[in-house]
Design an enzyme around this catalytic site. Structure first.
Site, PDB file in Angstrom:
ATOM      1  CB  THR A 118      -0.917   0.031   1.241  1.00 60.64           C
ATOM      2  OG1 THR A 118      -1.588   1.288   1.304  1.00 60.64           O
ATOM      3  CG2 THR A 118      -0.127  -0.155   2.520  1.00 60.64           C
ATOM      4  CE1 TYR A 142      -3.651  -2.086   5.152  1.00 57.97           C
ATOM      5  CE2 TYR A 142      -3.597   0.182   4.368  1.00 57.97           C
ATOM      6  CZ  TYR A 142      -3.679  -1.176   4.116  1.00 57.97           C
ATOM      7  OH  TYR A 142      -3.797  -1.623   2.823  1.00 57.97           O
TER       8      TYR A 142
END
Length: 328
Positions: A118, A142
């Site tokens: 990501t 995250y």
């Protein structure tokens, strides 16, 4: 001879599209998913194995049964606000589960690994088109958990020869043109499906999470890529590894960011309907602006993001939204 690819999270939004692309490319995708957020109805393109990445014994069974030539790893917890509130849960599931998967792959002699990372590993870096050389400094658990998995893959290449392709991207949108699979979460947290719920009357209004960001219209900015383009890149990454190329990191994006208000305005045009909105506070951990370039993927992989205009992504998502839903 059939080549089996183990696709973790293959019952989810991106994973199911990847399975479709793999089948079209001549592979047999084997979905491994615990169905916590995925949908068994989305597993249409190959065998299904239910299991959890934290269950190493189950992983070993699946590797022994199918002897996959590669892993395509999508399965992860991915909600930034939840990650900020429950960091331990994210480190345990994302990092612990990925470590189990990587160790199981190496033990089974499966030495090709395609990882869905990501752009959240970069954190807040405004006014910059993020690329593979940009320093990673994640601003939430995250992003930190995904960066840690990237580091594990590098360590396992040194120790065990596990070759990998890592993809960093942020917002994924749209649905496959044939409407076989699409985006549907419970609960829904992604902007475009939430917005389309409002258009179709399933929600009263869209909540803008923060309208005081230092951007032209006060809402945060993201780069969007069409899910079909995204998974095409993953298949190209698999072929890259099969050609015995070196491990590589690729960013996937259009290099153009859109604010939340710009996305909403485009939806009004595509659907020819209004999108009522309410203003709410910022969500913890949300970055101001994330825009990702893809020059390396275009030049080295030959990747072409053909469907990644904002208009096309919303139009494809709208078509799926009106016809396709899964049921637990």
């Amino acid at each position: 001879m059939q080549k089996h690819i183990l696709v973790t999270g293959g019952a989810g939004y991106i994973g199911s599209h990847a399975c479709k692309a793999l089948k079209a490319a001549g592979y047999v995708p084997v979905t491994f998913d615990n169905l916590a957020t995925g949908w068994q109805e989305a597993v249409k393109f190959g065998p299904f194995e239910q299991g959890d990445l934290l269950d190493r014994a189950r992983l070993d069974e699946v590797f022994a049964k199918w002897s996959p030539v590669a892993v395509m790893h999508f399965a992860a917890l991915s909600q930034v606000g939840e990650a900020v509130a429950k960091p331990g849960h994210y480190w345990r599931v994302n990092v612990g589960g990925s470590l189990n998967l990587i160790e199981a792959a190496v033990a089974a002699g499966c030495q090709n690994f395609v990882f869905s990372s990501t752009c959240a590993t970069y954190g807040d870096q405004d006014g910059v088109v993020l690329d593979e050389t940009t320093q990673q400094r994640p601003s939430n658990p995250y992003g930190s958990s995904k960066r840690a998995i990237e580091e594990i893959l590098r360590d396992f290449e040194v120790a065990h020869g596990l070759r990998h392709v890592i993809y960093r991207y942020f917002n994924v949108a749209g649905a496959d043109p044939e409407g076989e699979v699409g985006e549907f979460h419970q609960p829904e947290t992604h902007l475009i499906p939430l917005m389309l719920d409002v258009v179709s009357g399933k929600r009263a209004a869209l909540t803008l999470h923060g309208t005081d960001y230092p951007t032209p219209d006060g809402t945060c900015i993201r780069d969007y890529v069409h899910v079909s383009d995204l998974v095409d890149a993953h298949v190209l990454g698999l072929k890259w590894l099969e050609d015995q190329r070196d491990s590589r990191v690729f960013c996937l994006g259009t290099g153009t960011g859109f604010s939340v208000r710009e996305v909403v305005n485009e939806a009004r045009v595509v659907t020819n309907q209004d999108v009522p909105m309410n203003e709410g506070p910022r969500r913890p951990g949300d970055a101001i602006q994330l825009v990702s370039g893809s020059a390396r993927a275009v030049q080295e992989l030959g990747w072409t993001p053909e469907r990644s205009s904002l208009k096309q992504m919303i139009a494809d998502a709208w078509r799926w939204h009106e016809t396709g839903h899964y049921n637990k």
